[in-house]
Design an enzyme around this catalytic site. Structure first.
Site, PDB file in Angstrom:
ATOM      1  N   GLY A  65      63.009  45.002  43.962  1.00 37.12           N
ATOM      2  CA  GLY A  65      61.919  45.746  43.342  1.00 37.12           C
ATOM      3  C   GLY A  65      60.525  45.340  43.765  1.00 37.12           C
ATOM      4  O   GLY A  65      59.541  45.850  43.225  1.00 37.12           O
ATOM      5  N   THR A  66      60.405  44.455  44.749  1.00 37.84           N
ATOM      6  CA  THR A  66      59.069  43.982  45.124  1.00 37.84           C
ATOM      7  C   THR A  66      58.179  45.109  45.641  1.00 37.84           C
ATOM      8  O   THR A  66      56.999  45.183  45.302  1.00 37.84           O
ATOM      9  CB  THR A  66      59.156  42.884  46.192  1.00 37.84           C
ATOM     10  OG1 THR A  66      60.013  43.325  47.254  1.00 37.84           O
ATOM     11  CG2 THR A  66      59.696  41.588  45.618  1.00 37.84           C
ATOM     12  N   GLY A  67      58.729  45.985  46.475  1.00 35.15           N
ATOM     13  CA  GLY A  67      57.916  47.057  47.036  1.00 35.15           C
ATOM     14  C   GLY A  67      57.436  48.034  45.983  1.00 35.15           C
ATOM     15  O   GLY A  67      56.259  48.426  45.957  1.00 35.15           O
TER      16      GLY A  67
END
Length: 281
Positions: free
Chosen positions: A221-223
């Site tokens: 989920g970083t992006g």
């Protein structure tokens, strides 16, 4: 005072917070997609709203299935929110098909708000989230309406053919992305070795953003989180360089606090600031 309390008291009681709309796919595991977007928007003191473009069956091990919604359903969700509630920033994520990319680009072009485009191509686990036939629509329709485009290095290669192996290559990558028309390109260098370094540029000014690389494999989920954080900061009125710097700080903390879920890659911790006495920038 907690971050949540600070966010509430930063505006007059009873007034609405800045409004941010995510146009993206649903992640049933809660780590990415609209679930990550809405958590990020809340953590940064904004009101998140959503247009669901696709539904995925997804967990810590990967994507087991994906079903895109009809263009009419996506358009109806968008118009329902924008025409009544209004938005101060829009963020796009998984758009799945050329038809959805083109419809969303048209909607954004008619909306008076900054747009953060995360040109999602594959998941953290390597699962395709965008049809190959949609790449040209991203280049020619979606990127031209973006205030900030936020590709990672794999997405840069997909869209431009530029392979990035060093920081110097990031300049070439940014120029190639900007050639498609976004006002700013944020090239995310997280896949390089060493510090986590990103390059933000509009073609005339450069901002290099560096953060220590945390030894944590739970980065699902970083992006989505970074793009949503940029959108939230823009909705609060920050200029692009300041919005991106604040978003980078937030996502760096979220990565450091990422935690294990299931048997694979866990999510970043969107609520890492809550209860620690600090306030969201």
């Amino acid at each position: 005072m907690s971050a949540a309390g600070t966010a509430r008291t930063a505006r007059a009681a009873g007034t609405a917070p800045p409004r941010v709309l995510t146009v993206a796919g649903s992640d049933s595991g809660g780590g990415a997609g609209i679930q990550a977007d809405l958590k990020t928007m809340l953590a940064l003191g904004t009101h998140g709203m959503s247009v669901v473009t696709a539904v995925t069956a997804q967990n810590s091990l990967g994507v087991q299935g994906a079903w895109e919604l009809p263009v009419a359903a996506v358009r109806a969700q968008y118009r329902s929110v924008v025409d009544d509630i209004g938005v101060q920033a829009v963020k796009t994520g998984m758009l799945a098909s050329a038809e959805l990319v083109e419809a969303v680009a048209e909607l954004i072009a008619g909306t008076d708000a900054p747009a953060v485009v995360d040109p999602v191509g594959v998941s953290k686990h390597g699962d395709a989230l965008l049809a190959a036939s949609a790449l040209d629509s991203v280049r020619t329709k979606l990127l031209p309406v973006a205030t900030v485009a936020t590709p990672n290095l794999d997405e840069v290669a997909q869209l431009t053919g530029v392979d990035v192996g060093s920081e110097d290559d990031m300049r070439r990558a940014a120029a190639a992305v900007l050639a498609y028309g976004p006002r700013w390109a944020l090239i995310k260098g997280g896949h390089l070795s060493g510090d986590a370094v990103d390059l933000l540029t509009d073609g005339s000014e450069e901002h290099w953003l560096r953060a220590p690389r945390h030894d944590n494999r739970h980065t699902h989920g970083t992006g989505c989180t970074l793009a949503s954080a940029v959108a939230a900061q823009l909705a609060k009125g920050q200029p692009v360089p300041e919005a991106v710097a604040a978003a980078k700080e937030y996502v760096t903390g979220a990565i450091a606090a990422g935690f294990a879920l299931g048997g694979g890659i866990g999510p970043v911790d969107h609520g890492w600031r809550f209860g620690d006495g600090t306030s969201a920038p």
